[in-house]
Design a protein around this motif. Structure first.
Motif, PDB file in Angstrom:
ATOM      1  N   TYR A  17       0.862  -1.181   0.000  1.00 47.45           N
ATOM      2  CA  TYR A  17       0.000   0.000   0.000  1.00 47.45           C
ATOM      3  C   TYR A  17       0.896   1.228   0.000  1.00 47.45           C
ATOM      4  O   TYR A  17       1.933   1.240   0.660  1.00 47.45           O
ATOM      5  CB  TYR A  17      -0.896   0.026   1.254  1.00 47.45           C
TER       6      TYR A  17
ATOM      7  N   LEU B 169       0.831   5.567   0.316  1.00 43.99           N
ATOM      8  CA  LEU B 169       0.029   6.681   0.790  1.00 43.99           C
ATOM      9  C   LEU B 169       0.776   7.985   0.556  1.00 43.99           C
ATOM     10  O   LEU B 169       2.009   8.028   0.569  1.00 43.99           O
ATOM     11  CB  LEU B 169      -0.264   6.548   2.288  1.00 43.99           C
TER      12      LEU B 169
ATOM     13  N   TYR C  34       0.920  11.936   2.081  1.00 43.21           N
ATOM     14  CA  TYR C  34       0.544  12.831   3.158  1.00 43.21           C
ATOM     15  C   TYR C  34       0.987  14.239   2.784  1.00 43.21           C
ATOM     16  O   TYR C  34       2.005  14.440   2.127  1.00 43.21           O
ATOM     17  CB  TYR C  34       1.219  12.429   4.477  1.00 43.21           C
TER      18      TYR C  34
ATOM     19  N   PHE D 234      -3.378  12.900   5.962  1.00 45.39           N
ATOM     20  CA  PHE D 234      -3.528  11.925   4.884  1.00 45.39           C
ATOM     21  C   PHE D 234      -4.188  12.575   3.678  1.00 45.39           C
ATOM     22  O   PHE D 234      -5.142  13.344   3.807  1.00 45.39           O
ATOM     23  CB  PHE D 234      -4.368  10.752   5.381  1.00 45.39           C
TER      24      PHE D 234
ATOM     25  N   ARG E 143       3.613   0.829   2.830  1.00 49.67           N
ATOM     26  CA  ARG E 143       3.292  -0.111   3.906  1.00 49.67           C
ATOM     27  C   ARG E 143       3.818  -1.500   3.570  1.00 49.67           C
ATOM     28  O   ARG E 143       3.715  -1.971   2.439  1.00 49.67           O
ATOM     29  CB  ARG E 143       1.779  -0.174   4.102  1.00 49.67           C
TER      30      ARG E 143
ATOM     31  N   GLY F 225      -0.643  -9.992   8.604  1.00 51.30           N
ATOM     32  CA  GLY F 225      -1.390 -10.282   9.816  1.00 51.30           C
ATOM     33  C   GLY F 225      -1.852  -9.012  10.477  1.00 51.30           C
ATOM     34  O   GLY F 225      -2.616  -8.255   9.892  1.00 51.30           O
TER      35      GLY F 225
ATOM     36  N   TYR G 278       2.036  -4.256  10.795  1.00 57.47           N
ATOM     37  CA  TYR G 278       2.403  -3.517   9.608  1.00 57.47           C
ATOM     38  C   TYR G 278       3.315  -2.366   9.985  1.00 57.47           C
ATOM     39  O   TYR G 278       3.333  -1.903  11.116  1.00 57.47           O
ATOM     40  CB  TYR G 278       1.162  -2.958   8.898  1.00 57.47           C
ATOM     41  N   LYS G 279       4.019  -1.868   8.999  1.00 59.69           N
ATOM     42  CA  LYS G 279       4.947  -0.759   9.218  1.00 59.69           C
ATOM     43  C   LYS G 279       4.867   0.175   8.015  1.00 59.69           C
ATOM     44  O   LYS G 279       4.749  -0.274   6.873  1.00 59.69           O
ATOM     45  CB  LYS G 279       6.356  -1.306   9.343  1.00 59.69           C
TER      46      LYS G 279
ATOM     47  N   TYR H  31      -3.396   1.282  16.901  1.00 64.26           N
ATOM     48  CA  TYR H  31      -2.023   1.513  16.464  1.00 64.26           C
ATOM     49  C   TYR H  31      -1.597   2.936  16.796  1.00 64.26           C
ATOM     50  O   TYR H  31      -2.309   3.899  16.489  1.00 64.26           O
ATOM     51  CB  TYR H  31      -1.920   1.276  14.958  1.00 64.26           C
TER      52      TYR H  31
ATOM     53  N   GLN I 182      10.575   6.707  11.817  1.00 62.18           N
ATOM     54  CA  GLN I 182       9.816   6.111  12.915  1.00 62.18           C
ATOM     55  C   GLN I 182      10.723   5.743  14.079  1.00 62.18           C
ATOM     56  O   GLN I 182      11.772   5.113  13.892  1.00 62.18           O
ATOM     57  CB  GLN I 182       9.070   4.872  12.425  1.00 62.18           C
TER      58      GLN I 182
ATOM     59  N   TYR J  62       6.712   2.086  17.690  1.00 61.62           N
ATOM     60  CA  TYR J  62       5.301   1.965  17.405  1.00 61.62           C
ATOM     61  C   TYR J  62       4.679   0.932  18.328  1.00 61.62           C
ATOM     62  O   TYR J  62       5.381   0.142  18.970  1.00 61.62           O
ATOM     63  CB  TYR J  62       5.039   1.632  15.931  1.00 61.62           C
TER      64      TYR J  62
ATOM     65  N   MET K  88       1.283  -1.749  18.388  1.00 64.12           N
ATOM     66  CA  MET K  88       0.135  -2.324  17.694  1.00 64.12           C
ATOM     67  C   MET K  88      -1.100  -2.372  18.598  1.00 64.12           C
ATOM     68  O   MET K  88      -2.227  -2.418  18.112  1.00 64.12           O
ATOM     69  CB  MET K  88       0.463  -3.736  17.211  1.00 64.12           C
TER      70      MET K  88
ATOM     71  N   ASP L 189       7.155  -1.845  19.767  1.00 63.57           N
ATOM     72  CA  ASP L 189       8.255  -2.371  18.964  1.00 63.57           C
ATOM     73  C   ASP L 189       9.088  -1.218  18.429  1.00 63.57           C
ATOM     74  O   ASP L 189       8.597  -0.087  18.285  1.00 63.57           O
ATOM     75  CB  ASP L 189       7.725  -3.208  17.800  1.00 63.57           C
TER      76      ASP L 189
ATOM     77  N   GLY M  48      11.136   1.149  15.935  1.00 62.92           N
ATOM     78  CA  GLY M  48      11.081   1.587  14.555  1.00 62.92           C
ATOM     79  C   GLY M  48      12.488   1.653  13.985  1.00 62.92           C
ATOM     80  O   GLY M  48      13.337   0.820  14.304  1.00 62.92           O
TER      81      GLY M  48
ATOM     82  N   LEU N 139      -3.161  -0.576  10.736  1.00 66.27           N
ATOM     83  CA  LEU N 139      -2.490  -0.389   9.458  1.00 66.27           C
ATOM     84  C   LEU N 139      -2.892  -1.474   8.463  1.00 66.27           C
ATOM     85  O   LEU N 139      -2.549  -1.404   7.292  1.00 66.27           O
ATOM     86  CB  LEU N 139      -0.972  -0.386   9.632  1.00 66.27           C
ATOM     87  N   ALA N 140      -3.613  -2.484   8.965  1.00 66.77           N
ATOM     88  CA  ALA N 140      -4.061  -3.539   8.066  1.00 66.77           C
ATOM     89  C   ALA N 140      -5.269  -3.052   7.277  1.00 66.77           C
ATOM     90  O   ALA N 140      -5.975  -2.144   7.693  1.00 66.77           O
ATOM     91  CB  ALA N 140      -4.421  -4.789   8.859  1.00 66.77           C
ATOM     92  N   GLY N 141      -5.528  -3.652   6.158  1.00 67.16           N
ATOM     93  CA  GLY N 141      -6.705  -3.312   5.380  1.00 67.16           C
ATOM     94  C   GLY N 141      -6.544  -2.024   4.613  1.00 67.16           C
ATOM     95  O   GLY N 141      -5.485  -1.407   4.578  1.00 67.16           O
TER      96      GLY N 141
ATOM     97  N   ASN O 263      -6.000   2.463   6.265  1.00 65.64           N
ATOM     98  CA  ASN O 263      -4.770   2.391   7.032  1.00 65.64           C
ATOM     99  C   ASN O 263      -4.118   3.753   7.223  1.00 65.64           C
ATOM    100  O   ASN O 263      -2.943   3.829   7.545  1.00 65.64           O
ATOM    101  CB  ASN O 263      -3.793   1.427   6.348  1.00 65.64           C
ATOM    102  N   GLU O 264      -4.867   4.813   7.025  1.00 63.36           N
ATOM    103  CA  GLU O 264      -4.258   6.122   7.189  1.00 63.36           C
ATOM    104  C   GLU O 264      -3.968   6.373   8.660  1.00 63.36           C
ATOM    105  O   GLU O 264      -4.672   5.898   9.553  1.00 63.36           O
ATOM    106  CB  GLU O 264      -5.177   7.219   6.659  1.00 63.36           C
ATOM    107  N   GLN O 265      -2.927   7.129   8.895  1.00 55.71           N
ATOM    108  CA  GLN O 265      -2.572   7.534  10.242  1.00 55.71           C
ATOM    109  C   GLN O 265      -2.983   8.984  10.459  1.00 55.71           C
ATOM    110  O   GLN O 265      -2.908   9.800   9.555  1.00 55.71           O
ATOM    111  CB  GLN O 265      -1.063   7.402  10.479  1.00 55.71           C
TER     112      GLN O 265
END
Lengths: 114, 115
Positions: A32, A34, A36, A46, A93, A97, A100-101, B31, B45, B48, B50, B56, B58, B97-99, B102-104
């Motif tokens: 993915y 994005l 910004y 975003f 991205r 699971g 994600y990062k 997240y 980063q 972060y 989850m 975890d 960055g 962030l999945a799907g 996933n915007e932050q």
């Protein structure tokens, strides 16, 4: 190793013309992408995104194009307006699971001249 | 209003004096993340999270600590700040962030100067 590259630190265009911001990436696992936008003294906001299974996504004046074979994406703004003047960050991205990062590029400063 | 808040917005401190930058979000996001922005380096980063109690590293975690004891808060701790940590810091949150969504959402930033 910079996985998301925005090679143009700055771009200047005339109001009403097209702005094209470019982004290259090296990790083929990115799924993915994005964009910004960031104004001075504010946090990034975003703008638009695109899945790696698509090659184009459009939202009003903003269109993002993805060329997977070239590992390249671009953001087109048409027509450009002075209010679009900001720093634009490309982000990608990777993950799976629930883990994600996001990796960001260095940003491109767009100036739209009236 | 849905938002990410950071405090303080500006801070000048001295080397070695422990400090905490708070981050809070009211969107029930799982997240959360911390970034630093430096000239010519973009957004990098730091840490972060989850979800609660899950954090975890960055890309640039050295010299920083974080904790996620509750969903809405994600403080950034500098135990012994050094001048190279002078930077603009952003906290961000996302439902996931999945799907596709996933915007932050980013906070307004904290300008830190370490003398």
């Amino acid at each position: 190793d910079q996985q998301v590259k925005q090679n143009s630190p700055s771009l200047s265009v005339q109001e009403g013309r097209i702005s094209i911001l470019n982004c290259d990436y090296t990790n083929s696992m990115f799924d993915y992408f994005l964009w910004y936008k960031k104004y001075p003294a504010e946090g990034p906001t975003f703008l638009i995104s695109i899945s790696s299974i698509k090659d184009k996504n459009e939202d009003g004046r903003f269109t993002v194009f993805l060329n997977k074979s070239a590992k390249h994406l671009s953001l087109h703004i048409v027509p450009s307006q002075p209010g679009d003047s900001a720093v634009y960050f490309c982000a990608a991205r990777v993950g799976g699971g629930s883990n994600y990062k996001l990796t960001f590029g260095k940003g491109t400063l767009l100036t739209v001249n009236p | 209003e849905a938002q990410v808040t950071q405090n303080p917005r500006y801070l000048i401190t001295v080397t070695g004096k422990k400090l905490t930058v708070t981050c809070s979000q009211n969107m029930n996001h799982e997240y959360m993340s911390w970034y630093r922005q430096d000239p010519g380096l973009g957004l990098r980063q730091i840490y972060y999270s989850m979800n609660v109690e899950v954090t975890d590293k960055g890309d640039v975690p050295e010299g920083y600590k974080v904790s996620r004891k509750e969903k809405r808060n994600f403080p950034l701790i500098l135990e012994s700040p050094s001048p190279n940590q002078t930077s603009l810091y952003f906290c961000a949150s996302s439902s996931s962030l999945a799907g596709a969504n996933n915007e932050q959402f980013f906070g307004p930033g904290t300008r830190l100067t370490v003398l």
